[in-house]
Design an enzyme around this catalytic site. Sequence first.
Site, short mmCIF file in Angstrom:
data_model
loop_
_atom_site.label_atom_id
_atom_site.label_comp_id
_atom_site.label_asym_id
_atom_site.label_seq_id
_atom_site.Cartn_x
_atom_site.Cartn_y
_atom_site.Cartn_z
N HIS A 1 -8.00 3.98 8.79
CA HIS A 1 -8.38 2.59 8.54
C HIS A 1 -9.77 2.28 9.08
CE1 HIS A 1 -4.07 1.73 7.64
NE2 HIS A 1 -4.62 0.86 6.85
N ASN B 1 0.83 -1.20 0.00
CA ASN B 1 0.00 0.00 0.00
C ASN B 1 0.87 1.26 0.00
OD1 ASN B 1 -2.32 1.50 -0.05
ND2 ASN B 1 -3.06 0.85 1.95
#
Length: 515
Positions: free
Chosen positions: A381, A350
């Site tokens: 998140h 990522n």
Amino acid sequence: MGEGVDTGFKTTGSKWLLPASELLGFPLDQVNFLACQLFALAAAFWFRLYLSPSHANPLVRHAVATLLGIVFLIFCFGWYSAHILTVVVGSYLIIINADINNVHRYSMVTVMGYLTVCQVSRVFIYNYGVLSTDFSGPLMIVTQKITTLAFQLHDGMCKKSEDLNAEQKTLAINVRPSLIQYLSYNLNFLSILVGPCSNYKEYIDFIEGRHISRRLRQHSGTCNGQNGYDKTPEPSPNNAVCRKLLVCTGCMLFFLTVTRALPIMYNVDPQFVNNAPFLTRLTYAFFSIQAARPKFYFAWTLSDAVHNAAGYGFLGMDEYGKPSWDLISNINILGIETATSFKTFIDNWNIQTGIWLKTVCYDRAPRHRLALTFILSALWHGVYPGYYFTFITAIPITMAARAVRKSVRHYMLSSRGLKLGYDILTWATTQLAICYTVMPFLLLAVESTLVYYRSMYFHVHIISILAAIALHRKHKPSELSATNKTFSSSSSSSSSSPCPAQCQPIHSNNNNKVD
């Protein structure tokens, strides 16, 4: 051990492909996602070949990219797409009307607040999942884009040049974007479903036809103008697209044959936990985590191929004089699978989220950089408890890994055989530690996480904490020196470099958005 698929899964998105969903045995939201990405791939080729800057003006390219992106949103999420559209339009009002000295703060608080409310409702109101397509993935992506643009706008309109580092100077925005530019940047069909985040100026260069030529001139400048790359025809992305689509095909085949046969939830199945030996549980955990990665590889690599097919993502010429199309790549599969340390793994996973965390937080925080970056990553998140188990578990493991490396590695460099053995051992240790750390991220709930850790006897927690304590005093002075050196060197890193190890907590996109 088979993982049943509920094809009756409700969705607020289109149900046109329900027959295909039932035929293939995949949830409808996954089928809709895949259909949109494949359509985006075809549209990207058309966008580059028939709607190129030489054939259409920037306004038309902006409009088409935006409209296609909105169509994809509505097709996949139905009325839930209103969340994404509301955030984008509301953020533009802030960009236009707010005091430019505080526009970055207002934007950050607004979009992170909205994202957090949506994440909280998903966990605590709807009890770990809404019975419809999960829209948090696109919302997380536009959150990155909105905040990136706001900080870069503040850099360009408020800060003095000497107060910016080299990367910030390059990406600073000197004029507020128009509405169509803002909507296109945030909602374009290339990145609306799975990202990644890219910089506003680079996106505008792509739309207006300067993306590749500017990159070639930059490369020519670094070589003192001796290579003539700025005078060559623009390189074609076709080879890069084909290579990435081949990777996607392999990942899809792996998912169909292996991943679905190794469900993550079987790690906490009561019968398995109570009856299987420890080594069997450890082995299954290792292979189930390894098998869970290809769905992320597939989604991010396909998105990268879509960008490249449209002519976006050109990085420059590599050391062999060949074009590289990895400017906005989000994943380095080889780097992940061969990682011999936590840092190497994180640096290759990522990637664009790591750069975002560095750009909007780590490079700008006056104090407590690491803590603030950790908090921002955690909030972005979401609020699933499993995410926080992962973040907290990573701390002692990272400390222990650094301490052991400082104590042992230099002894292993005396011969090729010793170094090879050390590399194999650290690879296996890293992969097992990643498995142990990431498992709660996929299990999500407190109960499932505790069942898993108890079945593993908390062995990685115990070993890493003891190792970190035992080696802490011995290496404390050298660690401080090394940390200071790393911080000073990171301030001059280029935009293509991932966030340094000190500022990178474990980060990945929400695992559900690519399911």
